[in-house]
Design an enzyme around this catalytic site. Structure first.
Site, PDB file in Angstrom:
ATOM      1  N   LYS A 119       0.858  -1.191   0.000  1.00 14.68           N
ATOM      2  CA  LYS A 119       0.000   0.000   0.000  1.00 14.68           C
ATOM      3  C   LYS A 119       0.884   1.227   0.000  1.00 14.68           C
ATOM      4  O   LYS A 119       2.033   1.173   0.451  1.00 14.68           O
ATOM      5  CB  LYS A 119      -0.883   0.020   1.258  1.00 14.68           C
ATOM      6  CG  LYS A 119      -2.094   0.904   1.130  1.00 14.68           C
ATOM      7  CD  LYS A 119      -3.216   0.239   0.356  1.00 14.68           C
ATOM      8  CE  LYS A 119      -4.417   1.113   0.156  1.00 14.68           C
ATOM      9  NZ  LYS A 119      -5.520   0.364  -0.459  1.00 14.68           N
TER      10      LYS A 119
HETATM   11  P1  NAD Z   1     -13.167   8.159  -3.289  1.00 14.60           P
HETATM   12  O1  NAD Z   1     -12.144   9.165  -2.951  1.00 14.60           O
HETATM   13  O2  NAD Z   1     -13.572   7.975  -4.695  1.00 14.60           O
HETATM   14  O3  NAD Z   1     -14.512   8.426  -2.444  1.00 14.60           O
HETATM   15  C1  NAD Z   1     -14.525   8.632  -1.065  1.00 14.60           C
HETATM   16  C2  NAD Z   1     -15.919   9.145  -0.681  1.00 14.60           C
HETATM   17  O4  NAD Z   1     -15.999   9.253   0.745  1.00 14.60           O
HETATM   18  C3  NAD Z   1     -16.257  10.521  -1.230  1.00 14.60           C
HETATM   19  O5  NAD Z   1     -17.621  10.567  -1.577  1.00 14.60           O
HETATM   20  C4  NAD Z   1     -15.995  11.458  -0.049  1.00 14.60           C
HETATM   21  O6  NAD Z   1     -16.730  12.676  -0.113  1.00 14.60           O
HETATM   22  C5  NAD Z   1     -16.481  10.559   1.070  1.00 14.60           C
HETATM   23  N1  NAD Z   1     -15.975  10.942   2.383  1.00 14.60           N
HETATM   24  C6  NAD Z   1     -14.757  11.402   2.719  1.00 14.60           C
HETATM   25  N2  NAD Z   1     -14.702  11.637   4.041  1.00 14.60           N
HETATM   26  C7  NAD Z   1     -15.926  11.309   4.536  1.00 14.60           C
HETATM   27  C8  NAD Z   1     -16.517  11.320   5.816  1.00 14.60           C
HETATM   28  N3  NAD Z   1     -15.812  11.693   6.884  1.00 14.60           N
HETATM   29  N4  NAD Z   1     -17.803  10.908   5.949  1.00 14.60           N
HETATM   30  C9  NAD Z   1     -18.509  10.499   4.876  1.00 14.60           C
HETATM   31  N5  NAD Z   1     -18.003  10.452   3.632  1.00 14.60           N
HETATM   32  C10 NAD Z   1     -16.739  10.854   3.472  1.00 14.60           C
HETATM   33  O7  NAD Z   1     -12.610   6.774  -2.667  1.00 14.60           O
HETATM   34  P2  NAD Z   1     -12.997   5.297  -3.073  1.00 14.60           P
HETATM   35  O8  NAD Z   1     -12.043   4.821  -4.090  1.00 14.60           O
HETATM   36  O9  NAD Z   1     -14.470   5.218  -3.316  1.00 14.60           O
HETATM   37  O10 NAD Z   1     -12.624   4.503  -1.730  1.00 14.60           O
HETATM   38  C11 NAD Z   1     -13.504   4.460  -0.613  1.00 14.60           C
HETATM   39  C12 NAD Z   1     -13.028   3.362   0.318  1.00 14.60           C
HETATM   40  O11 NAD Z   1     -12.989   2.120  -0.380  1.00 14.60           O
HETATM   41  C13 NAD Z   1     -11.630   3.534   0.904  1.00 14.60           C
HETATM   42  O12 NAD Z   1     -11.600   2.976   2.199  1.00 14.60           O
HETATM   43  C14 NAD Z   1     -10.761   2.678  -0.001  1.00 14.60           C
HETATM   44  O13 NAD Z   1      -9.567   2.227   0.622  1.00 14.60           O
HETATM   45  C15 NAD Z   1     -11.707   1.524  -0.255  1.00 14.60           C
HETATM   46  N6  NAD Z   1     -11.397   0.757  -1.449  1.00 14.60           N
HETATM   47  C16 NAD Z   1     -11.359   1.354  -2.672  1.00 14.60           C
HETATM   48  C17 NAD Z   1     -11.074   0.583  -3.795  1.00 14.60           C
HETATM   49  C18 NAD Z   1     -11.104   1.152  -5.177  1.00 14.60           C
HETATM   50  O14 NAD Z   1     -10.957   0.399  -6.133  1.00 14.60           O
HETATM   51  N7  NAD Z   1     -11.328   2.446  -5.344  1.00 14.60           N
HETATM   52  C19 NAD Z   1     -10.785  -0.782  -3.650  1.00 14.60           C
HETATM   53  C20 NAD Z   1     -10.848  -1.365  -2.378  1.00 14.60           C
HETATM   54  C21 NAD Z   1     -11.151  -0.580  -1.286  1.00 14.60           C
END
Ligand code: NAD
Length: 459
Positions: A116
C-alpha cells in the site's frame, strides 16, 4: 487499527493450530514454535519505504510532502495495493492497509502479495499541475522498489486513473526498454487499463451482499432454517422483504454500490440515504441514484448540499449532517468512505442488521465485537471490496498479453472469482459460531501459512 488486524490473525492461527488437518507435519513443540513464527511474520511488514517528496508549489514555495510505500508480504506474488492521496495518511494506516491487502489477495486466490502507498496531501487543495508533479515524484523516489514483477500500485482514496496514467508514463521514462504496462493498474482504458476496472470494487461490494442474501440464501434456506446460528437468523429475517439501504461515501466505490443496489432486480431495495464528506441525503421513499451520479459527475464528486443544488439535481431528499447516514432507520449499511467510521461512540445508534465494508477497516474492534454479539452480520472488507484488486489482476494480465477483454468478460470473471470465495466461506460461516470476518481470516491465514511453510520460511 493495526492491532485489530493483528489480533484477528493471531486468533485465526490459534484456531488453525487446533485443526489436525492444518500442516499436519508440524507436531508438538515445533507446532507451537510455528504459531509464534507465523504470528511474527504475518503481523509485521517486510519493509516500510518512506520519503519526503520535494514539491515546488505554483506560488513558488517549495514544500516537502511525506510519502509511503509499504511492502507487507510477497509470499503469494508481487506486492499490490493502492496509493492514497489524503491529508490524514500516516505510517500506521498504510501498514494496516498493506496487511489487509495480503489477507485479501490470499482469501480470493489472487496471485499477489500485500502492499500500500500514501501521500500526505489533500488533492482538492492542489492544482492539476502540482498533482502531476507529486505523482511523478512518487515514482521517481520509489522507482527501485516498484515494477510489474515487484510491486504494482493502483488508485485509492483521492487518486484515480489520471494519476495512474501519469505514474505509468513516469515509470516508463525512468526504466526505458523495460516492460511497463503492468507497473500500475487502474489506468485509463486508452492507456492500457481494463474495461470495468472503475466499477469493479463497487460492483463486487454489492455482488457479495446480494449473493449472500439472495443466491446463497435461496439455495440453502432449508438448512439455514434448521441451524440455530444467530447470523443465519439475521439473514433469514431480512430475506424476501423490502430492504432499506444506506450508503456512506459516494465516490468510486459508494456511488457504484448505491447504483447496483438501486438497479438490483433480485432484491427489493430502496436506497434511502447516501452521504459524502459534506452531508447526508435522506428520502425514506428512496433516492434517485442515477440523478445523483449525474450531479456529482459535474460537481467535483460532491453531492448537493443546499436546497437550491438539490432542485438543480432533480432529486427529492432531506439534507442531514454527514454522520446521520449511519444512524437513520435502515436494514443495511454499506460503508464506502474511510476507516474507523463506526466506533464505540456511535455503534449503539446504528440500527442496521447487515453492515457491508466497502471501505477498508471502517468498523473499529470495539464496534465489531458489539455487532457480533447482537447477531449483526458484518461482511468484512477483505471479502467485500476485493473487486478492485481482482480486476487489477485482469488488467495486469491483459497488459502482459496485450490482449484485451470485453467489459462483459471482465464482469463475468470478476463475479466468478468472488462466487468461488463466497461458496467456500459462506457454508463455514453459517455452520459455526465465528463471525464472518474471523472465517475469512482463518481461510486467508491458512493459505498464507501453508505457503510460508512450504517456502521454508519457518526455519
Ligand atoms: P473516493 O475518494 O472515490 O470516495 C470517497 C468518498 O468518501 C467521497 O464521496 C468522499 O466525499 C467521502 N468521504 C470522505 N470523508 C468522509 C466522511 N468523513 N464521511 C462520509 N463520507 C466521506 O474513494 P474510493 O475509491 O471510493 O474509496 C472508498 C473506500 O474504499 C476507501 O476505504 C478505499 O480504501 C476503499 N477501497 C477502494 C477501492 C477502489 O478500487 N477504489 C478498492 C478497495 C477498497
Amino acid at each position: 487499527m493495526q492491532g485489530q488486524t493483528r489480533a484477528i490473525v493471531e486468533q485465526s492461527l490459534q484456531a488453525l493450530m487446533k485443526d489436525p488437518l492444518f500442516i499436519p507435519d508440524l507436531q508438538d513443540n515445533i507446532r507451537e514454535q510455528a504459531f509464534t513464527s507465523l504470528a511474527a511474520i504475518l503481523s509485521t511488514p517486510n519493509k516500510i519505504h518512506k520519503s519526503f517528496l520535494r514539491m515546488p508549489l505554483e506560488n513558488g514555495q517549495v514544500v516537502r510532502i511525506p510519502a509511503y510505500r509499504v511492502h507487507h508480504n510477497d509470499a503469494l506474488g508481487p506486492y499490490k495495493g493502492g496509493i492514497r492521496f489524503h491529508e490524514s495518511v500516516n505510517e500506521e494506516e498504510v501498514i494496516n492497509l498493506a496487511f489487509l491487502m495480503t489477507l485479501k489477495n490470499s482469501l480470493h486466490d489472487v496471485p499477489f502479495g500485500g502492499g500500500k502507498g500514501g501521500i500526505v496531501l489533500n488533492p482538492r487543495e492542489r492544482t492539476d499541475k502540482e498533482l502531476n508533479v507529486i505523482s511523478k515524484k512518487y515514482v521517481q523516489y520509489f522507482a527501485d522498489v516498484l515494477g510489474p514483477d515487484k510491486d504494482i500500485p493502483a488508485p485509492d482514496v483521492g487518486s484515480g486513473e489520471r494519476e495512474m496514467d501519469w505514474m505509468m508514463a513516469e515509470y516508463k521514462s525512468i526504466k526505458p526498454g523495460k516492460p511497463y504496462r503492468g507497473s500500475f493498474t487502474g489506468k485509463s482504458v486508452i492507456n492500457g487499463g481494463s474495461l470495468g476496472r472503475r466499477e469493479a470494487t463497487g460492483k463486487g461490494v454489492y455482488y457479495t451482499f446480494r449473493y449472500m442474501l439472495h443466491d446463497f440464501l435461496l439455495k440453502q434456506e432449508d438448512w439455514l432454517n434448521k441451524t440455530d446460528n444467530p447470523f443465519a437468523k439475521t439473514a433469514l429475517s431480512l430475506a424476501k422483504r423490502p430492504l432499506r439501504i444506506s450508503v456512506q461515501g459516494f465516490g468510486n466505490v459508494g456511488s457504484v454500490t448505491a447504483l447496483e443496489a438501486y438497479q438490483c432486480q433480485e432484491l427489493h431495495n430502496k436506497v434511502v440515504a447516501v452521504s459524502d464528506r459534506n452531508c447526508t441525503l435522506y428520502n425514506p421513499d428512496g433516492l434517485d441514484i442515477p440523478a445523483l451520479i449525474s450531479y456529482t459527475a459535474v460537481h467535483q464528486g460532491d453531492l448537493p448540499t443546499t436546497a437550491e443544488q438539490l432542485k438543480k439535481s432533480g432529486v427529492k431528499a432531506e439534507i442531514l449532517n454527514r454522520e446521520e447516514v449511519l444512524t437513520i432507520e435502515a436494514d443495511v449499511l454499506m460503508l464506502a468512505a474511510l476507516e474507523d467510521q463506526v466506533h464505540k461512540g456511535n455503534m449503539a445508534k446504528v440500527p442496521a442488521r447487515i453492515i457491508v465494508e466497502g471501505a477498508n477497516a471502517p468498523v473499529t474492534a470495539e464496534a465489531d465485537a458489539f455487532f457480533n454479539n447482537k447477531g449483526v452480520i458484518i461482511i468484512p472488507d477483505i471479502l467485500a471490496n476485493a473487486g478492485g484488486v481482482i480486476v487489477s489482476y485482469l488488467e495486469w494480465l491483459q497488459g502482459r498479453e496485450t490482449q484485451f477483454l470485453s467489459e462483459e468478460e471482465v464482469f463475468s470473471m470478476l463475479f466468478n472469482k468472488m462466487k468461488q470465495t463466497l461458496d467456500t466461506i459462506l457454508p463455514k460461516f453459517f455452520g459455526d459460531p465465528h463471525p464472518l470476518r474471523q472465517n475469512c481470516y482463518i481461510h486467508s491465514v491458512m493459505k498464507l501459512s501453508t505457503v510460508l511453510y512450504r517456502q521454508g520460511k519457518l526455519y
